[in-house]
Design a protein around this motif. Sequence first.
Motif, mmCIF file in Angstrom:
data_model
loop_
_atom_site.group_PDB
_atom_site.id
_atom_site.type_symbol
_atom_site.label_atom_id
_atom_site.label_comp_id
_atom_site.label_asym_id
_atom_site.label_seq_id
_atom_site.Cartn_x
_atom_site.Cartn_y
_atom_site.Cartn_z
ATOM 1 N N GLY A 123 -65.682 -79.729 -56.467
ATOM 2 C CA GLY A 123 -65.269 -80.878 -55.690
ATOM 3 C C GLY A 123 -65.129 -82.114 -56.559
ATOM 4 O O GLY A 123 -65.881 -82.302 -57.512
ATOM 5 N N ASP A 124 -64.155 -82.935 -56.205
ATOM 6 C CA ASP A 124 -63.881 -84.111 -57.052
ATOM 7 C C ASP A 124 -62.986 -85.072 -56.293
ATOM 8 O O ASP A 124 -62.577 -84.803 -55.148
ATOM 9 C CB ASP A 124 -63.197 -83.659 -58.347
ATOM 10 C CG ASP A 124 -63.408 -84.615 -59.498
ATOM 11 O OD1 ASP A 124 -63.140 -84.229 -60.649
ATOM 12 O OD2 ASP A 124 -63.829 -85.775 -59.250
ATOM 13 N N LEU A 125 -62.671 -86.168 -56.943
ATOM 14 C CA LEU A 125 -61.701 -87.124 -56.443
ATOM 15 C C LEU A 125 -60.341 -86.730 -57.002
ATOM 16 O O LEU A 125 -60.204 -86.505 -58.213
ATOM 17 C CB LEU A 125 -62.077 -88.526 -56.879
ATOM 18 C CG LEU A 125 -61.068 -89.643 -56.592
ATOM 19 C CD1 LEU A 125 -60.899 -89.838 -55.099
ATOM 20 C CD2 LEU A 125 -61.522 -90.941 -57.269
ATOM 21 N N ALA A 126 -59.335 -86.653 -56.137
ATOM 22 C CA ALA A 126 -57.998 -86.283 -56.570
ATOM 23 C C ALA A 126 -56.973 -87.197 -55.919
ATOM 24 O O ALA A 126 -57.233 -87.790 -54.865
ATOM 25 C CB ALA A 126 -57.693 -84.830 -56.212
ATOM 26 N N GLN A 127 -55.832 -87.301 -56.548
ATOM 27 C CA GLN A 127 -54.731 -88.070 -55.991
ATOM 28 C C GLN A 127 -53.951 -87.203 -55.009
ATOM 29 O O GLN A 127 -53.899 -85.974 -55.149
ATOM 30 C CB GLN A 127 -53.777 -88.513 -57.107
ATOM 31 C CG GLN A 127 -54.386 -89.450 -58.127
ATOM 32 C CD GLN A 127 -54.388 -90.884 -57.643
ATOM 33 O OE1 GLN A 127 -53.731 -91.220 -56.664
ATOM 34 N NE2 GLN A 127 -55.123 -91.731 -58.344
ATOM 35 N N ALA A 128 -53.352 -87.827 -54.034
ATOM 36 C CA ALA A 128 -52.473 -87.077 -53.132
ATOM 37 C C ALA A 128 -51.382 -86.404 -53.954
ATOM 38 O O ALA A 128 -50.831 -87.008 -54.874
ATOM 39 C CB ALA A 128 -51.864 -88.020 -52.106
ATOM 40 N N GLY A 129 -51.118 -85.156 -53.606
ATOM 41 C CA GLY A 129 -50.149 -84.364 -54.358
ATOM 42 C C GLY A 129 -50.761 -83.590 -55.500
ATOM 43 O O GLY A 129 -50.093 -82.744 -56.107
ATOM 44 N N GLY A 130 -52.012 -83.872 -55.798
ATOM 45 C CA GLY A 130 -52.686 -83.211 -56.904
ATOM 46 C C GLY A 130 -53.304 -81.884 -56.507
ATOM 47 O O GLY A 130 -53.086 -81.373 -55.398
#
Length: 124
Positions: free
Chosen positions: A9-16
């Motif tokens: 789990g992590d922080l991701a950008q939309a589309g990533g």
Amino acid sequence: QVQLEESGGDLAQAGGSLRLSCSCVASGSIIISINTMAWYRQAPGKQRELVASISSSGRANYADSVKGRFTISRDNTKNMIYLQMSSLKPEDTAVYYCSARNVVTTSKIFQTSWGQGTRVTVSS
């Protein structure tokens, strides 16, 4: 006792994309087989929902909201499952939980086991 541990789990950008992993281990015994394993998620203020499941033979099912974007896979030799998440959307933000049903070990059968969860945050 059966323990499930999620990671990825992590922080991701939309589309990533992100890849989650889940391992299933038994304390004091050996896992012989696991029936269905699955990924669930729970967004803030919402109920836990099924994201994807996979049988011991590899048959997968997906929630409509993730079809075509997420792929669940399984390695029976390692008692692990994975969730490859692509084209992420902000609405995918949630804590993702791994579950295992009917874990047969050398000591007993565990009906349903859950992990502690791994957080996925998708920013727009």
